[in-house]
Design a protein around this motif. Structure first.
Motif, PDB file in Angstrom:
ATOM      1  N   TYR A 597       4.959   6.051   9.414  1.00 38.81           N
ATOM      2  CA  TYR A 597       5.645   4.772   9.571  1.00 38.81           C
ATOM      3  C   TYR A 597       5.891   4.093   8.226  1.00 38.81           C
ATOM      4  O   TYR A 597       5.239   4.385   7.221  1.00 38.81           O
ATOM      5  N   TYR A 598       6.820   3.162   8.263  1.00 39.53           N
ATOM      6  CA  TYR A 598       7.218   2.467   7.040  1.00 39.53           C
ATOM      7  C   TYR A 598       6.085   1.579   6.521  1.00 39.53           C
ATOM      8  O   TYR A 598       5.401   0.907   7.284  1.00 39.53           O
ATOM      9  N   PHE A 599       5.889   1.584   5.225  1.00 41.79           N
ATOM     10  CA  PHE A 599       4.943   0.667   4.568  1.00 41.79           C
ATOM     11  C   PHE A 599       5.571   0.179   3.276  1.00 41.79           C
ATOM     12  O   PHE A 599       6.454   0.817   2.702  1.00 41.79           O
ATOM     13  N   ASP A 600       5.079  -0.973   2.812  1.00 41.48           N
ATOM     14  CA  ASP A 600       5.654  -1.596   1.617  1.00 41.48           C
ATOM     15  C   ASP A 600       4.852  -1.285   0.358  1.00 41.48           C
ATOM     16  O   ASP A 600       5.433  -1.148  -0.727  1.00 41.48           O
ATOM     17  N   ILE A 601       3.542  -1.227   0.501  1.00 43.61           N
ATOM     18  CA  ILE A 601       2.667  -0.920  -0.631  1.00 43.61           C
ATOM     19  C   ILE A 601       1.757   0.233  -0.222  1.00 43.61           C
ATOM     20  O   ILE A 601       1.266   0.290   0.917  1.00 43.61           O
ATOM     21  N   TRP A 602       1.541   1.152  -1.159  1.00 46.41           N
ATOM     22  CA  TRP A 602       0.629   2.274  -0.926  1.00 46.41           C
ATOM     23  C   TRP A 602      -0.513   2.189  -1.941  1.00 46.41           C
ATOM     24  O   TRP A 602      -0.298   2.275  -3.142  1.00 46.41           O
ATOM     25  N   GLN A 603      -1.732   2.022  -1.429  1.00 49.45           N
ATOM     26  CA  GLN A 603      -2.931   2.082  -2.270  1.00 49.45           C
ATOM     27  C   GLN A 603      -3.352   3.552  -2.324  1.00 49.45           C
ATOM     28  O   GLN A 603      -3.858   4.098  -1.353  1.00 49.45           O
ATOM     29  N   TYR A 604      -3.145   4.194  -3.451  1.00 52.39           N
ATOM     30  CA  TYR A 604      -3.299   5.647  -3.515  1.00 52.39           C
ATOM     31  C   TYR A 604      -4.537   6.134  -4.261  1.00 52.39           C
ATOM     32  O   TYR A 604      -4.821   7.339  -4.271  1.00 52.39           O
ATOM     33  N   SER A 605      -5.287   5.213  -4.886  1.00 53.17           N
ATOM     34  CA  SER A 605      -6.492   5.651  -5.590  1.00 53.17           C
ATOM     35  C   SER A 605      -7.481   4.504  -5.707  1.00 53.17           C
ATOM     36  O   SER A 605      -7.085   3.344  -5.860  1.00 53.17           O
ATOM     37  N   ASP A 606      -8.765   4.852  -5.620  1.00 53.12           N
ATOM     38  CA  ASP A 606      -9.814   3.868  -5.898  1.00 53.12           C
ATOM     39  C   ASP A 606     -10.573   4.234  -7.164  1.00 53.12           C
ATOM     40  O   ASP A 606     -11.649   3.707  -7.436  1.00 53.12           O
ATOM     41  N   LYS A 607     -10.015   5.132  -7.939  1.00 50.90           N
ATOM     42  CA  LYS A 607     -10.669   5.594  -9.165  1.00 50.90           C
ATOM     43  C   LYS A 607      -9.763   5.451 -10.379  1.00 50.90           C
ATOM     44  O   LYS A 607      -9.834   6.221 -11.339  1.00 50.90           O
ATOM     45  N   GLY A 608      -8.895   4.454 -10.344  1.00 55.29           N
ATOM     46  CA  GLY A 608      -7.980   4.252 -11.456  1.00 55.29           C
ATOM     47  C   GLY A 608      -8.675   3.768 -12.709  1.00 55.29           C
ATOM     48  O   GLY A 608      -9.726   3.125 -12.657  1.00 55.29           O
ATOM     49  N   SER A 609      -8.047   4.069 -13.843  1.00 63.24           N
ATOM     50  CA  SER A 609      -8.552   3.614 -15.145  1.00 63.24           C
ATOM     51  C   SER A 609      -7.439   2.833 -15.845  1.00 63.24           C
ATOM     52  O   SER A 609      -6.358   3.377 -16.104  1.00 63.24           O
TER      53      SER A 609
END
Length: 628
Positions: A597-609
């Motif tokens: 389904y359509y989404f506006d924001i994708w949170q793709y990582s919890d390990k970003g630097s």
């Protein structure tokens, strides 16, 4: 006669490996490997005569020399034993030469084996055909339908036979039979340049002839240098092979058969149960996982069927199976997949898995997990893992907008995901932060390429339910504002009533009134793992009511509301159809983006630097510019 027998025994002993010789030398040898080896050598000799333009048969009429289903090879074994033992010589007064009739040899061999020399008795007369008009049957098929084999009708051992030929391989399906063969099992015969193989095979010359053609490929993934043929036997109009036979194409070695339908059905067990409200339920155990379905008692008694959409995909290195599991006139339960793989013992069914068609409320809190069967095959679904190890195939909704992003255009640049159309970057790079990121150097964050931030405003406690403000909220709002970083805020909800959701929204509106907020105000709903959090077990529709109450109050306040959750939470714990008018922030940490389904924001990582932040931070890609 006794001298002949002794010579025969000497020959049969010479065929064997020394390790196979037993001490009972006076015992007449009858082992199958001796006969098979002799039969192969006889067939090779016959082919040699044919290649020299000589007729090894020299028979007249429609008779066969005393041959039942196996008599031909039994006699051939003895004949070839004599031929090899003596070369061109004398057997019982008969001169052996290349042109001698095999029928005469068979008669003499029959005498040596202590049998009658009558090769034209009543038992050898052709008495019937499996297909009355085999020529007409074959004419119904185009040449491409029997590829990669050439199909023809030949007379083999005096019998009309369907022959499939590929290079030096021949596969024979006998159409005519004698009186002796009336009660015998049908057999399939294979020959190549050096080998002969026969095995029982209940073929049907009146059915689909393409089913007689084996699939060819390297189905042993651990050794793709070997090529196998796969014969599939069906019962009448069934779509599932009752039996699959793998045969090594070069060596003509067959493996233990795979009884496919039997083995797939053995994966399931069916049991009748009754709910506390006296409703009839089918308990379906698939492997070690239990699924329960509302179902009338009479349909439970009929059991399940695997006939719908059954497919066997045979490709080099793989043999994949897929089908729909259903009950007669009772609906569709789910789908099964499996494979046939090579083991030390041969080929066997493996990797059997089942997934149940189930709606999003299948595990709803406060009710038993009992599924209502679908009335049609589900063609589009999303796979969700159940609490008890189940696999749920949840049908997709036609009321929700589908995700339309071209995933091939999502690339990574400077450590962040970006989305481009016609070479132009249209996405925005963002982070979300809370007290767990501590003090942040917002100028460094902005200089690194971050274009927006969603800041936690507060949360409700998962135990007593008290409302709290994130201790770093104001610091982060001011810091981001000072460097011109667009922001949104989120509130971690533990509301268990609509009234509590409204209280959370009022708190948010009070605390954002002094700041510029361009991005959405987010209702964050998720499970708290490992604890008995107050909102973990809310019914699906109540949780949806709570989300709507929060979003509506935010919208009344003049801001843009948004809902945040991961795949399972969005499908099984919220009714997305009722939330379709609000923006969606989707959480999934990985690259295999399958959310439909359509989404506006994708949170793709919890390990970003990110420079300016000590430790890991969540990374996001936004597919629209909320500042415009």
């Amino acid at each position: 006669m006794g001298e002949d027998k002794r010579e025969q025994e000497m020959y049969e002993r010479d065929l064997r490996h020394p390790d196979e010789l037993d001490e009972a030398t006076e015992k007449k040898e009858t082992e199958p490997d001796v006969k098979r080896r002799a039969a192969e050598e006889y067939a090779q000799r016959t082919r040699q005569l044919r290649s020299e333009g000589k007729n090894p048969e020299q028979r007249t009429g429609r008779t066969t020399p005393g041959r039942g289903a196996l008599n031909f090879f039994r006699a051939a074994a003895v004949v070839e034993a004599v031929v090899i033992a003596f070369g061109v010589g004398i057997i019982g007064g008969i001169s052996i030469a290349n042109q001698i009739s095999p029928a005469a040899l068979l008669a003499q061999a029959g005498k040596m084996a202590g049998k009658s020399d009558d090769t034209t008795g009543a038992g050898s007369e052709v008495v019937g055909r499996y297909a009355e008009n085999l020529t007409g049957r074959l004419a119904e098929y185009g040449a491409d339908e029997v590829l990669p084999f050439e199909a023809s009708i030949e007379e083999v051992d005096g019998m009309e036979t369907l022959c499939l030929t590929k290079d030096d391989l021949k596969i024979y399906y006998q159409n005519e039979y004698t009186y002796d063969e009336v009660d015998s099992d049908k057999r399939i015969r294979l020959e190549n340049a050096s080998r002969v193989l026969e095995f029982e095979w209940d073929y049907d010359l009146n059915g689909d002839l393409t089913r007689l053609t084996p699939e060819i490929g390297a189905f042993n993934a651990s050794d793709t240098t070997q090529t196998q043929m796969v014969f599939q036997r069906y019962d009448s109009s069934a779509v599932i092979p009752e039996e699959m036979r793998f045969v090594d194409m070069e060596r003509l070695v067959d493996y233990e058969p795979v009884y496919l339908k039997k083995e797939l059905l053995a994966y399931f067990s069916v049991e009748k149960q009754v709910t506390v409200s006296l409703e009839s339920v089918m308990k379906l155990t698939a492997g070690e996982t239990v699924y329960r379905y509302y179902m009338p008692e009479e349909q439970i008694a009929e059991g399940i069927t695997l006939e719908d959409n059954f497919k066997v995909e045979l490709k080099d290195g793989t043999a994949k199976i897929a089908c729909v599991v259903s009950v007669e006139e009772g609906g569709y339960l789910g789908e099964l997949t499996a494979a046939i793989t090579h083991t030390e013992q041969g080929f066997a069914v493996s990797n059997v898995r089942f997934g149940a068609y189930a709606r999003g409320d299948a595990e709803d809190a406060g009710k038993e997990t009992i599924i209502t069967p679908e009335q049609g095959i589900v063609t589009e679904y999303i796979t969700i893992s159940g609490k008890g190890g189940e696999r749920f195939f949840v049908p997709l909704s036609d009321k929700l907008q589908r995700m339309g992003y071209d995933k091939r255009r999502i690339t990574e640049e400077n450590g962040f995901k970006v989305y481009r159309e016609n070479g132009v970057k249209i996405s925005k790079t963002g982070i979300d932060v809370s007290k767990y990121q501590g003090d942040i150097d917002w100028q460094q964050v902005k200089d690194s390429g971050v274009e927006f931030a969603i800041i936690r405003l507060g949360f409700r406690g998962y135990g007593q339910g008290s409302l709290e403000i994130d201790p770093y909220y104001e610091q982060n709002m001011k810091g981001a504002g000072e460097v011109g970083m667009p922001v949104g805020v989120y509130f971690f909800s533990q509301a268990i009533t609509v009234q509590e959701a409204k209280e959370e929204a009022e708190l948010v509106l009070e605390w954002i009134k002094d700041y510029q907020v361009d991005y959405p105000i987010v209702f964050d709903t998720e499970a708290i793992m490992g604890v008995d959090a107050r909102a973990n077990e809310l019914p699906r529709e109540l949780r949806t009511d709570i989300a709507i109450a929060f979003c509506e109050r935010i919208k009344e306040g003049g801001y843009r509301p948004m809902v945040y959750a991961n795949t399972r939470w969005l499908i099984m714990n919220l009714n997305l159809e009722r939330l379709s008018e609000y923006d969606l922030w989707y959480a999934y940490f990985g690259d295999n983006l399958t959310f439909p389904y359509y989404f506006d924001i994708w949170q793709y990582s919890d390990k970003g630097s990110v420079p300016g932040i000590e430790g890991a931070v969540d990374l996001n890609i936004c597919f629209r510019d909320y500042t415009k």
